[in-house]
Scaffold this active site. Structure first.
Site, PDB file in Angstrom:
ATOM      1  N   LYS A 236      -7.112  -1.993 -10.091  1.00 26.14           N
ATOM      2  CA  LYS A 236      -7.178  -0.837  -9.179  1.00 26.14           C
ATOM      3  C   LYS A 236      -6.377   0.303  -9.809  1.00 26.14           C
ATOM      4  O   LYS A 236      -5.168   0.174 -10.016  1.00 26.14           O
ATOM      5  CB  LYS A 236      -6.602  -1.219  -7.808  1.00 26.14           C
ATOM      6  CG  LYS A 236      -6.383  -0.030  -6.865  1.00 26.14           C
ATOM      7  CD  LYS A 236      -5.912  -0.452  -5.464  1.00 26.14           C
ATOM      8  CE  LYS A 236      -5.522   0.750  -4.609  1.00 26.14           C
ATOM      9  NZ  LYS A 236      -5.023   0.388  -3.264  1.00 26.14           N
ATOM     10  N   ASP A 241      -2.684   7.790  -4.054  1.00 29.70           N
ATOM     11  CA  ASP A 241      -3.302   7.392  -2.792  1.00 29.70           C
ATOM     12  C   ASP A 241      -2.607   8.132  -1.648  1.00 29.70           C
ATOM     13  O   ASP A 241      -1.559   7.703  -1.159  1.00 29.70           O
ATOM     14  CB  ASP A 241      -3.184   5.872  -2.600  1.00 29.70           C
ATOM     15  CG  ASP A 241      -3.802   5.409  -1.286  1.00 29.70           C
ATOM     16  OD1 ASP A 241      -4.522   6.215  -0.651  1.00 29.70           O
ATOM     17  OD2 ASP A 241      -3.567   4.242  -0.907  1.00 29.70           O
ATOM     18  N   LYS A 248      -1.691   9.210   5.045  1.00 27.70           N
ATOM     19  CA  LYS A 248      -0.485   8.406   5.181  1.00 27.70           C
ATOM     20  C   LYS A 248       0.638   9.254   5.769  1.00 27.70           C
ATOM     21  O   LYS A 248       0.722  10.443   5.478  1.00 27.70           O
ATOM     22  CB  LYS A 248      -0.024   7.922   3.793  1.00 27.70           C
ATOM     23  CG  LYS A 248      -0.823   6.764   3.231  1.00 27.70           C
ATOM     24  CD  LYS A 248      -0.234   6.304   1.900  1.00 27.70           C
ATOM     25  CE  LYS A 248      -1.073   5.227   1.251  1.00 27.70           C
ATOM     26  NZ  LYS A 248      -1.110   3.957   1.980  1.00 27.70           N
ATOM     27  N   ASP A 259      -0.004   3.342  -7.164  1.00 27.75           N
ATOM     28  CA  ASP A 259      -1.248   2.677  -6.754  1.00 27.75           C
ATOM     29  C   ASP A 259      -2.188   2.454  -7.951  1.00 27.75           C
ATOM     30  O   ASP A 259      -3.272   1.904  -7.797  1.00 27.75           O
ATOM     31  CB  ASP A 259      -1.935   3.508  -5.652  1.00 27.75           C
ATOM     32  CG  ASP A 259      -2.590   2.628  -4.598  1.00 27.75           C
ATOM     33  OD1 ASP A 259      -2.239   1.434  -4.508  1.00 27.75           O
ATOM     34  OD2 ASP A 259      -3.476   3.126  -3.874  1.00 27.75           O
ATOM     35  N   ASP A 318      -7.801   5.079   4.138  1.00 20.60           N
ATOM     36  CA  ASP A 318      -6.649   4.592   3.378  1.00 20.60           C
ATOM     37  C   ASP A 318      -6.891   3.169   2.851  1.00 20.60           C
ATOM     38  O   ASP A 318      -6.136   2.680   2.021  1.00 20.60           O
ATOM     39  CB  ASP A 318      -5.396   4.642   4.266  1.00 20.60           C
ATOM     40  CG  ASP A 318      -4.114   4.542   3.463  1.00 20.60           C
ATOM     41  OD1 ASP A 318      -4.182   4.665   2.224  1.00 20.60           O
ATOM     42  OD2 ASP A 318      -3.043   4.346   4.090  1.00 20.60           O
ATOM     43  N   GLU A 320      -8.875   2.265   0.677  1.00 17.41           N
ATOM     44  CA  GLU A 320      -9.777   2.774  -0.367  1.00 17.41           C
ATOM     45  C   GLU A 320      -9.845   1.863  -1.584  1.00 17.41           C
ATOM     46  O   GLU A 320     -10.860   1.834  -2.279  1.00 17.41           O
ATOM     47  CB  GLU A 320      -9.336   4.188  -0.793  1.00 17.41           C
ATOM     48  CG  GLU A 320      -8.224   4.253  -1.847  1.00 17.41           C
ATOM     49  CD  GLU A 320      -6.920   3.590  -1.449  1.00 17.41           C
ATOM     50  OE1 GLU A 320      -6.645   3.482  -0.233  1.00 17.41           O
ATOM     51  OE2 GLU A 320      -6.162   3.155  -2.335  1.00 17.41           O
ATOM     52  N   ARG A 322     -10.092  -1.295  -1.898  1.00 18.05           N
ATOM     53  CA  ARG A 322     -11.142  -2.327  -1.815  1.00 18.05           C
ATOM     54  C   ARG A 322     -12.528  -1.722  -2.050  1.00 18.05           C
ATOM     55  O   ARG A 322     -13.428  -2.412  -2.524  1.00 18.05           O
ATOM     56  CB  ARG A 322     -11.047  -3.049  -0.459  1.00 18.05           C
ATOM     57  CG  ARG A 322     -11.216  -2.150   0.720  1.00 18.05           C
ATOM     58  CD  ARG A 322     -10.769  -2.805   2.033  1.00 18.05           C
ATOM     59  NE  ARG A 322      -9.311  -2.807   2.185  1.00 18.05           N
ATOM     60  CZ  ARG A 322      -8.666  -3.360   3.201  1.00 18.05           C
ATOM     61  NH1 ARG A 322      -9.335  -3.986   4.155  1.00 18.05           N
ATOM     62  NH2 ARG A 322      -7.345  -3.309   3.276  1.00 18.05           N
TER      63      ARG A 322
HETATM   64  N1  BES Z   1      -2.254   1.451  -1.683  1.00 18.78           N
HETATM   65  C1  BES Z   1      -2.179   0.978  -0.371  1.00 18.78           C
HETATM   66  C2  BES Z   1      -1.414  -0.335  -0.230  1.00 18.78           C
HETATM   67  C3  BES Z   1       0.082  -0.290  -0.508  1.00 18.78           C
HETATM   68  C4  BES Z   1       0.963  -0.098   0.526  1.00 18.78           C
HETATM   69  C5  BES Z   1       0.548  -0.519  -1.777  1.00 18.78           C
HETATM   70  C6  BES Z   1       2.312  -0.108   0.272  1.00 18.78           C
HETATM   71  C7  BES Z   1       1.904  -0.505  -2.032  1.00 18.78           C
HETATM   72  C8  BES Z   1       2.790  -0.310  -1.001  1.00 18.78           C
HETATM   73  C9  BES Z   1      -3.589   0.739   0.188  1.00 18.78           C
HETATM   74  O1  BES Z   1      -4.584   1.555  -0.311  1.00 18.78           O
HETATM   75  C10 BES Z   1      -3.508   0.995   1.669  1.00 18.78           C
HETATM   76  O2  BES Z   1      -3.184   2.080   2.027  1.00 18.78           O
HETATM   77  N2  BES Z   1      -3.762  -0.025   2.446  1.00 18.78           N
HETATM   78  C11 BES Z   1      -3.663   0.079   3.864  1.00 18.78           C
HETATM   79  C12 BES Z   1      -4.788  -0.724   4.466  1.00 18.78           C
HETATM   80  C13 BES Z   1      -4.981  -0.483   5.938  1.00 18.78           C
HETATM   81  C14 BES Z   1      -5.504   0.902   6.169  1.00 18.78           C
HETATM   82  C15 BES Z   1      -5.946  -1.526   6.454  1.00 18.78           C
HETATM   83  C16 BES Z   1      -2.306  -0.483   4.287  1.00 18.78           C
HETATM   84  O3  BES Z   1      -1.823  -1.417   3.665  1.00 18.78           O
HETATM   85  O4  BES Z   1      -1.731   0.047   5.224  1.00 18.78           O
HETATM   86 ZN    ZN Z   2      -4.247   2.307  -2.268  1.00 16.66          ZN
HETATM   87 ZN    ZN Z   3      -4.713   3.410   0.741  1.00 17.35          ZN
END
Ligand code: BES
Ligand code: ZN
Ligand code: ZN
Length: 477
Positions: A236, A241, A248, A259, A318, A320, A322
C-alpha cells in the site's frame, strides 16, 4: 559505517570507544574487568542497559540472556549512547562463544541504532561513528555482509517513509523504484494513469482522483536463473492519507505520510533480495496514490467497479487502502502466477487498537504460511500476531446495492474485516497462497523502541528477508 574484521589486537586511541557486551551469566560467573565499578554503579547487565566508563573509553552493554532480540536492541542502544560524542571508532572483542545469528544481530543493532533522519535539520547533529573494528579469530565476513544488506535496506525503507508528503508523492515513489532498478539487477515497469484505465483499475483511480499528483502502479522484479519458487509482494503506497471527503480529524492526520509504509517495505525487500542474490523469483507491486479532498473527489455513496469486476459501495473514503489494494492484488495475480502472495499495508487503526503499536497483524487462510511468518519474525526481531478470520465478520461487509461495502457495519473487529475485504479480491486458486500483513502499528511509532528510532521503523523488511531465506532453504530440501 565500515566494519573492519581482524585477528590482531586493535589499538585503542582517544577517538575509539570499546564496547563490552555482558550477559547476566558472564556477569555472575566470570571475572570481568571493572566488575567493582560496575557493581558500585548498580549495573545489572539487563537488556538496553549501558554504563560508560569515560576515563577508560569503555561502554559496558547489558544483554541479559544474550537472546538475538536482546543483543540487537542493546547494540542499538549502545551506539545511540555514544553517537552524539566525539568518538569515530568502536572496537569490539567478539566473544568467541557467540553463534552466527548472535553476531548478525549485533551488527544489525549497530547499523539500525545509528540511523538518523536529518534531511530537514538546518544544524544536524550527525553521528561521528565511521568504523567498527571487530577482533575475532572467526570468519565472519559473510555474516557481516548479510547484516549490512538487511539493515541498510531497512534504513532505506525508513528514509522513504519519513519523507514528508510534499517531497514524496506517487511520482517520487516511481523515481525511487526506477533508480533502484538502474543501480541493481532489478527490473522496473510502471503503469501510468492511462494504463491503469486500460487495466480497469477503477477503484484505485477513484481514490487518486482528487489529488494533483497522478497515481501509478509500480512493478519491480527480481528474476534469478532457475528460481526455487515465485513470490509476489504487494504494498500500500498512500503517499498521504487525508481520509478524503470522510476527512480525518486533525490529530489523526498527523503521521499519515507513513501510509506508504507497505510500499516502502516492498522496495526495501526488493533491494535486499537483489543484493543477496536470493534464488527466488520475487515480484513487488506498489499502488502509489494520494488520498485528498476536492471538487473531483470520490464520495461516500459512490459505487466503484474493481479490476476483478466486483462492485464496491463506498461508505467511507478513509477506507481507501483496501480499494487501492483490491486493484493492485488483481493486477498482480493477472501478471504473475506465484507460489506465495504477501501484502503489506498500514490498513487499519483497529489493528493498532487490537495489538498495540509494536506488532504486525497477520491474516490469511493458510496456517502453513502464517507459521512461516511467525518463525521469520522470531529470527529477525519483529513481532507478529495472528488475527483469525471468521464467517460472521465477513457478513458485516454486505451492501444492499453493491457486491460489498468498503467498511464493516460494525465498529468492532476492523482489522479483520479489512483483511476479509481484501480476500474478496484474491482469486480462488490463490486463497491459500495469500497472507495479509497489517503493519499500521509498528510501521511508524512516535518514540524510540529497541533498535527502532522515532518515526519509521522499516517494519516487515527484516522479517521478510528471513522468510525468503528460510523459503529457499526449505524449497531446496
Ligand atoms: N491509513 C489508515 C489506517 C491507519 C490508522 C494507519 C492509524 C496507521 C495508523 C486507513 O486508511 C484508515 O484510515 N482506515 C480507517 C478505516 C475505517 C474508515 C473503517 C481507520 O482505521 O480508521
Ligand atoms: Zn490509509
Ligand atoms: Zn484512510
Amino acid at each position: 559505517m565500515l566494519f573492519n574484521i581482524s585477528n590482531k589486537t586493535i589499538e585503542q586511541s582517544a577517538q575509539t570507544v570499546k564496547f563490552v557486551f555482558v550477559s547476566i551469566a558472564d556477569y555472575t560467573n566470570t571475572t570481568i574487568e571493572h566488575k567493582e565499578t560496575l557493581e558500585a554503579n548498580n549495573f545489572k547487565a539487563l537488556v538496553d542497559e549501558t554504563l560508560f566508563l569515560i576515563e577508560s573509553n569503555i561502554l559496558y552493554v547489558g544483554i541479559d540472556n544474550a537472546s538475538y532480540d536482546n543483543i540487537r536492541s542493546s547494540s542499538a542502544v549502545a551506539v545511540r549512547a555514544i553517537n552524539t560524542k566525539l568518538y569515530t571508532n568502536i572496537t569490539i572483542d567478539m566473544n568467541e562463544n557467540l553463534n552466527d545469528i548472535q553476531i548478525q544481530s549485533m551488527c544489525e543493532g549497530l547499523i539500525l541504532g545509528n540511523y538518523q533522519f536529518l534531511r530537514y535539520k538546518s544544524e544536524p547533529n550527525i553521528s561521528k561513528i565511521k568504523s567498527i573494528n571487530i577482533y575475532t579469530n572467526k570468519k565472519i565476513n559473510e555474516i557481516i555482509t548479510k547484516a549490512k544488506i538487511v539493515s541498510d535496506a531497512t534504513n532505506f525503507t525508513r528514509d522513504i517513509i519519513n519523507t514528508p508528503p510534499d517531497d514524496c508523492y506517487p511520482d517520487t515513489l516511481v523515481q525511487i523504484a526506477q533508480d533502484l532498478a538502474a543501480n541493481s539487477t532489478l527490473e522496473c515497469n510502471v503503469l501510468d494513469e492511462r494504463k491503469l484505465e486500460e487495466q480497469k483499475m477503477y477503484a484505485l483511480l477513484a481514490v487518486a482522483r482528487a489529488s494533483r499528483h497522478k497515481p501509478s502502479v509500480i512493478h519491480l522484479s527480481h528474476k534469478p536463473k532457475n528460481p526455487k519458487c515465485v513470490v509476489t509482494l504487494v504494498g500500500k503506497g498512500l503517499t498521504y492519507d487525508s481520509g478524503g471527503l470522510s476527512l480525518k480529524p486533525a490529530t489523526s492526520m498527523v503521521s499519515m505520510k507513513a501510509d506508504k509504509s507497505g510500499a516502502s517495505a516492498v522496495m526495501g525487500i526488493m533491494k535486499a533480495a537483489s543484493e543477496l542474490n536470493l534464488p527466488i523469483e520475487i515480484h513487488g507491486f506498489i499502488g502509489a496514490v494520494e488520498n485528498m479532498i476536492g471538487g473531483d473527489a470520490y464520495k461516500p455513496d459512490d459505487v466503484l467497479v474493481a479490476k476483478n469486476g466486483k462492485t464496491i459501495e463506498v461508505k467511507n473514503t478513509d477506507a481507501e487502502g483496501r480499494l487501492v489494494l483490491a486493484d493492485v492484488l488483481g493486477y498482480a495475480q493477472q501478471e504473475i502466477k506465484s507460489d506465495y502472495i504477501y501484502d503489506f499495508a498500514t490498513l487499519t487503526g483497529a489493528c493498532v487498537v487490537a495489538l498495540g503499536a509494536y506488532t504486525i497483524g497477520i491474516m490469511g487462510y493458510s496456517d502453513k504460511n502464517k507459521e512461516l511468518l511467525k518463525v521469520a519474525a522470531k529470527d529477525s526481531g519483529e513481532l507478529v500476531t495472528e488475527l483469525h478470520f471468521n464467517r460472521h465478520l465477513k457478513k458485516l461487509l454486505k451492501s444492499e446495492i453493491a457486491d460489498l461495502s468498503n467498511i464493516s457495519s460494525s465498529s468492532y473487529g476492523g482489522a479483520i474485516t479489512a483483511g476479509l475485504f481484501l480476500s474478496e479480491f484474491i482469486n480462488e486458486e490463490n486463497k491459500e497462497k495469500w497472507t495479509h500483513l497489517d503493519i499500521a502499528g509498528p510501521a511508524f511509532v512516535d518514540h524510540i523502541w529497541g533498535e527502532n528510532p522515532y518515526g519509521a521503523s522499516g517494519a516487515g523488511v527484516r522479517m521478510m528477508i528471513s522468510l525468503l531465506t528460510n523459503l529457499y532453504q526449505q524449497e531446496s530440501n
